[in-house]
Enzyme design. Structure first.
Site, mmCIF file in Angstrom:
data_model
loop_
_atom_site.group_PDB
_atom_site.id
_atom_site.type_symbol
_atom_site.label_atom_id
_atom_site.label_comp_id
_atom_site.label_asym_id
_atom_site.label_seq_id
_atom_site.Cartn_x
_atom_site.Cartn_y
_atom_site.Cartn_z
ATOM 1 N N CYS B 161 141.506 10.472 79.734
ATOM 2 C CA CYS B 161 140.946 10.759 78.002
ATOM 3 C C CYS B 161 141.118 12.597 78.203
ATOM 4 O O CYS B 161 141.040 13.038 77.279
ATOM 5 C CB CYS B 161 139.527 10.587 77.926
ATOM 6 S SG CYS B 161 139.671 9.027 78.327
ATOM 7 N N HIS B 301 132.651 15.690 74.222
ATOM 8 C CA HIS B 301 133.362 14.363 74.495
ATOM 9 C C HIS B 301 132.453 13.164 74.135
ATOM 10 O O HIS B 301 133.212 12.281 73.319
ATOM 11 C CB HIS B 301 133.438 14.308 76.034
ATOM 12 C CG HIS B 301 134.435 13.004 76.418
ATOM 13 N ND1 HIS B 301 135.718 13.020 76.294
ATOM 14 C CD2 HIS B 301 133.972 12.084 77.274
ATOM 15 C CE1 HIS B 301 136.166 11.916 76.714
ATOM 16 N NE2 HIS B 301 135.236 11.261 77.188
ATOM 17 N N HIS B 335 136.978 5.825 70.534
ATOM 18 C CA HIS B 335 137.804 6.462 71.585
ATOM 19 C C HIS B 335 139.134 6.010 71.643
ATOM 20 O O HIS B 335 139.585 5.001 72.112
ATOM 21 C CB HIS B 335 136.930 6.090 72.941
ATOM 22 C CG HIS B 335 137.192 6.895 73.972
ATOM 23 N ND1 HIS B 335 138.453 7.846 74.026
ATOM 24 C CD2 HIS B 335 136.394 7.552 75.150
ATOM 25 C CE1 HIS B 335 138.299 8.429 75.320
ATOM 26 N NE2 HIS B 335 137.308 8.197 75.640
#
Lengths: 74, 407
Positions: B161, B301, B335
Site C-alpha cells: 500500500c 493512511h 482501500h
C-alpha cells in the site's frame, strides 16, 4: 469462416464494420502481431482449428480460406 | 533540503466517480461508497467500493481496452485527465525526458485468473497472448507511456500500500537530479478480486461490521472493524520548477519533500509505535526543510483496521504535537491498495487548493484512546499553515510520507 473473422474483428476488436472487407489485410485494419495472435487464439477456442501461416499481410479472404482448408483436412 | 517540485496536473478514477470533480464531491460529502459487490458473492465478506459506471470501451476504445486489465484502464483514464490538466504533452517536449512511475501492490489478477482457469481445464492453447503482459505490475506505467508517446523510464514501484507514494518518492529524485523534466506518477490497483478478498479475509483485516455496507469502513472510530476493499487510480504530473516555469504551466501545489522507511518488525502488522511511519515523516520533513508545525493538516493512511489506526494515532500524536487536523479518505473511498496512496496525494492537493479539509466518513465517535483532531461530518476550512502531509503504510513494514504546500 469469413463471417466469424469479420464478427470478431468488429465485436471483439472494435474495428469499424465498413473497413472489414474480404480484401483488407490485417495490417490495413491496424492489427499488430499481438492482436493477430489473440484473434487466432479466439478462433481456435471457437472452432478447434489451428492455423500457423496467417500473417499481418494476409487478407481476410485468404485467412478464411486457410481456416476452411484446415477444417477440411481435420 | 532537496528542492521543490511542481504539481501541474492530477487525475482520479475512484469509487467517488470518474474524474477529479466527482471524487472531490464524494469525499466532501462524508458518505461511504461501500456496497454489496456481486463479484464477491459467496465470500465471507462481500462488500467493496467500486468505481461507478466505468466503461473502459467507451473511454479508451474497444481496441485498446480489450487488451488491458481493468486496473490499467483506471490508471490510463486518470493519467489522461492529469495530463490534460497540466496542458501536456507540450509541442516541444523531449519524450525521453518524461518518465512514468506508477505504484502497484502486485500483479493484476483479472486476466491471469482467466488464463489459469483455462490451464486447469487443460486448454493452454486457448490462453490469450495478452494474459502475461496485461498482468504485469508495470502494465499501467508502460501503457501510460505508450499512450503518451514518451520514452523515458516507465516502471512500477512495488511495496504494497506504500507503492503509490513511493512512486512520487523515486520521481522526486529523478526530477531533482535533472534526469527528467516531467514525471507522471501515481498508483492504480483493484483489491476487488475474489482471490484478494479471500486472502484479506483469512488475515482478518476486512470489516465485518454488522451494520449497512456504508457503515463498514470507519477510520479512527471507536467501532471500526477493519478495511473495505476498493479499486481506483490516482495520477499526479510532477515537473522540474524550471521546466514548468518556462512553459508557463499552472502549478496546483508544490511537492516539497518525501520520505520512506521500513520497520523490520512483522510481515503484516505495523510496529506498535508506528516507528517506520514516524521515521518516513521525519525524513520527509528533513527533505523539505520543514518543522513539524509546518504541517497544517494530515491525510492519514486511516485503513480503519483496529491495529492500523491505533498505531497511526500514536505516532501522529507523538510526531505532530501541535495536533493538526487529520482526515482519512478511505472512510469514503475504501482501500484501493497502491491506488489509495496516489488518490490521497491528489485529494491533499485539492484540499490545499480549496483550503478545505474533507471529512472522515463514518466517524461518529472518535476512539477515546486517540489524542487526534479528526475531521468528521463536514469539510473544515484549512488552517493558515499552507502545508500538508499524506502518508501510507504497507504490509511488510514499508512506509512513505509526502509533503505538499499551496501554490
Amino acid at each position: 469462416m469469413y463471417e466469424l473473422l469479420a464478427t470478431l474483428l468488429t465485436d471483439e476488436f472494435g474495428i469499424e464494420a465498413d473497413v472489414v472487407t474480404p480484401d483488407a489485410t490485417f495490417r490495413d485494419l491496424e492489427l499488430d502481431s499481438l492482436s493477430l495472435t489473440e484473434l487466432a487464439v479466439i478462433v481456435t477456442e471457437r472452432t478447434g482449428l489451428l492455423v500457423d501461416d496467417v500473417d499481418l499481410d494476409s487478407t481476410l479472404a485468404s485467412a478464411a480460406e486457410r481456416y476452411a482448408t484446415a477444417s477440411a483436412s481435420a | 533540503m532537496g528542492g521543490e517540485i511542481a504539481v501541474t496536473g492530477i487525475g482520479l478514477v475512484t469509487p467517488g466517480g470518474v474524474g477529479v470533480g466527482p471524487t472531490w464531491r464524494a469525499v466532501c460529502d462524508a458518505g461511504s461508497t461501500a456496497a454489496r459487490d456481486p463479484a464477491l458473492a459467496g465470500l465471507p465478506v462481500d462488500i467493496s467500493c467500486a468505481v461507478p459506471g466505468f466503461d473502459g470501451d467507451a473511454l479508451l476504445g474497444r481496441r485498446l481496452a480489450r487488451r488491458l486489465d481493468p486496473v490499467t484502464q483506471l490508471g490510463l483514464v486518470a493519467a489522461r485527465e492529469a495530463l490534460a490538466m497540466a496542458g501536456l504533452p507540450a509541442g516541444d517536449w523531449d519524450p525521453a525526458r518524461v518518465g512514468v512511475l506508477v505504484g502497484a501492490g502486485g500483479s493484476s489478477l483479472a486476466g491471469v485468473t482467466e488464463a489459469h482457469r483455462r490451464l486447469l481445464a487443460c486448454r493452454p492453447e486457448t490462453i490469450s497472448p495478452t494474459a502475461l503482459p496485461r498482468s504485469l505490475p508495470s502494465a499501467c506505467a508502460t501503457e501510460i507511456a505508450h499512450d503518451l508517446g514518451v520514452t523515458g523510464p516507465a516502471f512500477a514501484t512495488v511495496a504494497g500500500c506504500a507503492s503509490g507514494l513511493l512512486a512520487a518518492r523515486v520521481a522526486l529524485g529523478l526530477l531533482r537530479s535533472g534526469d527528467l523534466d516531467v514525471a507522471v506518477v501515481g498508483g492504480a490497483e483493484s483489491l476487488r478480486h475474489p482471490l484478494t478478498v479471500a486472502g484479506f479475509a483469512q488475515l482478518g483485516t476486512l470489516s465485518r461490521h454488522a451494520g449497512e455496507p456504508t457503515a463498514a469502513c470507519r477510520p479512527f472510530d471507536a467501532d471500526r472493524a477493519g478495511l473495505v476493499v476498493a479499486e481506483g487510480a490516482g495520477v499526479l504530473v510532477l515537473e522540474r520548477p524550471g521546466y514548468a516555469r518556462a512553459r508557463r504551466a499552472p502549478v496546483l501545489a508544490w511537492l516539497t519533500g518525501c520520505g520512506a522507511a521500513g520497520e523490520n518488525h512483522h510481515p503484516t502488522t505495523p510496529h506498535p509505535d508506528g516507528e517506520g511511519a514516524e521515521r518516513a515523516t521525519r525524513a520527509a520533513l528533513a527533505d523539505a526543510g520543514w518543522r513539524p508545525a509546518d504541517i497544517g493538516h494530515v491525510n492519514a493512511h486511516g485503513a480503519a483496521t483496529v491495529v492500523n489506526d491505533a498505531t497511526e494515532a500514536r505516532w501522529l500524536a507523538r510526531t505532530l504535537p501541535h495536533r493538526p487536523p487529520v482526515t482519512a479518505t478511505k472512510g469514503a473511498l475504501g482501500h484501493a491498495g497502491a491506488g489509495s496512496g496516489a488518490i490521497e496525494a491528489a485529494v491533499t492537493v485539492l484540499a490545499l487548493r480549496e483550503r478545505l479539509i474533507p471529512p472522515t466518513a463514518n466517524l461518529d465517535r472518535l476512539d477515546p484512546d486517540f489524542d487526534l483532531d479528526v475531521v468528521a461530518k463536514a469539510p473544515r476550512p484549512a488552517p493558515e499553515s499552507p502545508g500538508a502531509l499524506t502518508v501510507s503504510s504497507a504490509f511488510g513494514g514499508q512506509n512513505a510520507a509526502l509533503l505538499l504546500r499551496c501554490a
